[in-house]
Design an enzyme around this catalytic site. Structure first.
Site, PDB file in Angstrom:
ATOM      1  N   GLU A  13       0.195   2.913   2.643  1.00 30.15           N
ATOM      2  CA  GLU A  13       1.414   2.507   3.352  1.00 30.15           C
ATOM      3  C   GLU A  13       2.583   2.121   2.442  1.00 30.15           C
ATOM      4  O   GLU A  13       3.182   1.051   2.599  1.00 30.15           O
ATOM      5  CB  GLU A  13       1.080   1.369   4.332  1.00 30.15           C
ATOM      6  CG  GLU A  13      -0.006   1.763   5.328  1.00 30.15           C
ATOM      7  CD  GLU A  13      -0.527   0.609   6.191  1.00 30.15           C
ATOM      8  OE1 GLU A  13       0.012  -0.497   6.103  1.00 30.15           O
ATOM      9  OE2 GLU A  13      -1.480   0.830   6.952  1.00 30.15           O
ATOM     10  N   GLU A  27      -8.007   6.801  10.171  1.00 31.75           N
ATOM     11  CA  GLU A  27      -8.193   5.539  10.922  1.00 31.75           C
ATOM     12  C   GLU A  27      -7.981   5.836  12.408  1.00 31.75           C
ATOM     13  O   GLU A  27      -7.208   5.186  13.097  1.00 31.75           O
ATOM     14  CB  GLU A  27      -7.195   4.476  10.437  1.00 31.75           C
ATOM     15  CG  GLU A  27      -7.283   4.197   8.951  1.00 31.75           C
ATOM     16  CD  GLU A  27      -6.335   3.103   8.462  1.00 31.75           C
ATOM     17  OE1 GLU A  27      -5.726   2.398   9.294  1.00 31.75           O
ATOM     18  OE2 GLU A  27      -6.204   2.962   7.234  1.00 31.75           O
TER      19      GLU A  27
END
Ligand code: G3I
Length: 386
Positions: free
Chosen positions: A167, A272
């Site tokens: 991220e 995810e």
């Protein structure tokens, strides 16, 4: 003679029963294999799941056998994050990560390390000296290197791939503002990949992020990866987190991102994955965990059970997504669900705490949902991978 034979037989039986009993009564068991989700995807891509701390510790008695049946890849949902594995200067806490890696190895699973560098879940001390002053660039790089060498080094040859940087790009496609960026500068990503490569040259190295199938953020990731490639840094795969919804993102958008990442020579992983089925507060899309909202009853529409009609909607969405993954099976190498069954999902508590969500393929009793059947039907009809 008969007596001796019986004795031997009885003895063998006793040894057998004892072995079965022992293998069922401690955390070291070798799990008998029954056909599961992963088997339907043999020769196509890996099917993974995240493991919570309780599952890793064997506190959830059904989970580990169930995981071995259905999944051939595992990721620690939390146990390898910096705050967990390296909570204080010079202090490492490897217990849970070691258990997960042992379990994965015993069951011949592909083990993913999550994650080496993230703006979140990284203790404050990491960015400060002993007097609480901000570290210099050189000192922070040294700290990052030491962390990566220690963690990756410990699992060298055991963890098959690492989410090296998690991220780092904002929704605007620019580098996310973080302590890493502020103190080191943009090349913190490059350095993290260099250290990880040196620590285990054979492990795959990934860039992992959410919303990176969406145009703006995708362009930022493509630029980041091209810059790394131009400097000779190999990124093996992009991890598209896949925190998705019933009605978004659009399949065309996902497909476009598959093409764009494949064109960079990257493997694609959905890392995810879940499909959220309850309303999100306006403006919250993705997985920025600092975003939160208060509980409201109207935002928790299925507090008791998930209606059959909605099971069908979820099944259809899962089938469409897997159809797309299978269309790109030459590029997609793993699909990892973020949780084993609905009760484990972080989406029960984010962005609104205390709701009941139903985003995975298995319900809270470990029973397959209609979405599971839909996924199996989808893979059965998909052309075989050449
Ligand atoms: O284990 C403690 C427990 O002892 C304590 O009583 C409780 C009280 O708050 O907290 C428990 O820890 C929580 C942990 O989840 C386990 O449930 C942490 O507070 C909470 O912050 C943590 O949330 C995790 C989150 O990342 C932050 O690390 C979620 O489980 C996890 O699913 C989520 O995963 C992230 C990925 O790593 C990166 N991408 C986004 C994704 C979703 O946010």
């Amino acid at each position: 003679m008969i007596i001796i034979k019986n004795r031997i037989t009885n003895f063998s039986l006793a040894v057998f029963l004892l072995t079965v009993f022992m293998s069922c009564s401690n955390g070291q068991k070798t799990v008998p294999q029954q056909e599961g989700l992963k088997d339907y995807f043999k020769g196509r891509f890996l099917i993974g799941t995240a493991l919570s701390d309780d599952q890793i510790l064997g506190k959830d008695s059904l989970a580990l056998d169930f995981v071995a049946r259905h999944f051939n890849s595992i990721t620690a949902e939390n146990a390898m994050k910096w705050e967990r594995i390296h909570p204080e200067p010079g202090v490492y806490s490897f217990g849970k990560a070691d258990s997960m890696v042992d379990y994965g190895q015993r069951n011949n699973m592909f083990i993913v390390g999550h994650c080496l560098l993230w703006h979140s879940q990284t203790p404050k001390w990491v960015f400060e000296d002993s007097l609480g002053k901000p570290l210099t660039r050189e000192a922070l790089l040294q700290r990052l290197k030491e962390h990566i060498f220690t963690v990756v080094g410990r699992y060298k040859g055991k963890v098959g791939g690492w989410d090296v940087v998690n991220e780092a790009i904002g929704d605007d496609g620019m580098m996310r503002k973080s302590k890493w960026l502020e103190i080191i500068g943009e090349d913190f990503v490059q350095k993290a990949f260099e250290y990880a490569r040196e620590a285990d040259p054979k492990a795959e190295l990934y860039y992992n992020d959410y919303n990176i199938e969406l145009k703006g953020k995708r362009e930022g990731v493509i630029k980041l990866i091209k810059d790394l490639q131009a400097k000779g840094i190999k990124v093996d795969a992009v991890g598209i987190q896949g925190h998705w919804h019933l009605d978004s993102p659009d399949l065309n958008e996902i497909e476009e991102s598959f093409r764009a990442y494949a064109a960079l020579g990257l493997k694609i992983m959905i890392t995810e994955f879940e499909v959220n089925v309850i309303p999100e507060p306006t403006g919250i899309v993705g997985a920025e965990i600092s975003q939160r909202a208060d509980y409201q009853e109207k935002m928790n529409p299925y507090p008791v059970s998930f209606p059959d009609s909605m099971q069908q909607v979820l099944a259809k969405r899962y089938a469409a997504l897997f159809d797309l993954f299978l269309k790109y099976q030459d590029n997609v190498s793993r699909v990892t669900f973020w949780g084993v069954q609905d009760g484990n999902s972080w989406k029960n508590n984010w962005p609104i705490p205390g709701r009941k969500n139903y985003p995975l393929l298995f319900d809270r009793n470990y029973e397959p949902k209609p979405a599971y059947q839909a996924v199996i039907e989808t893979v059965k009809k998909a052309p075989v991978k050449q």
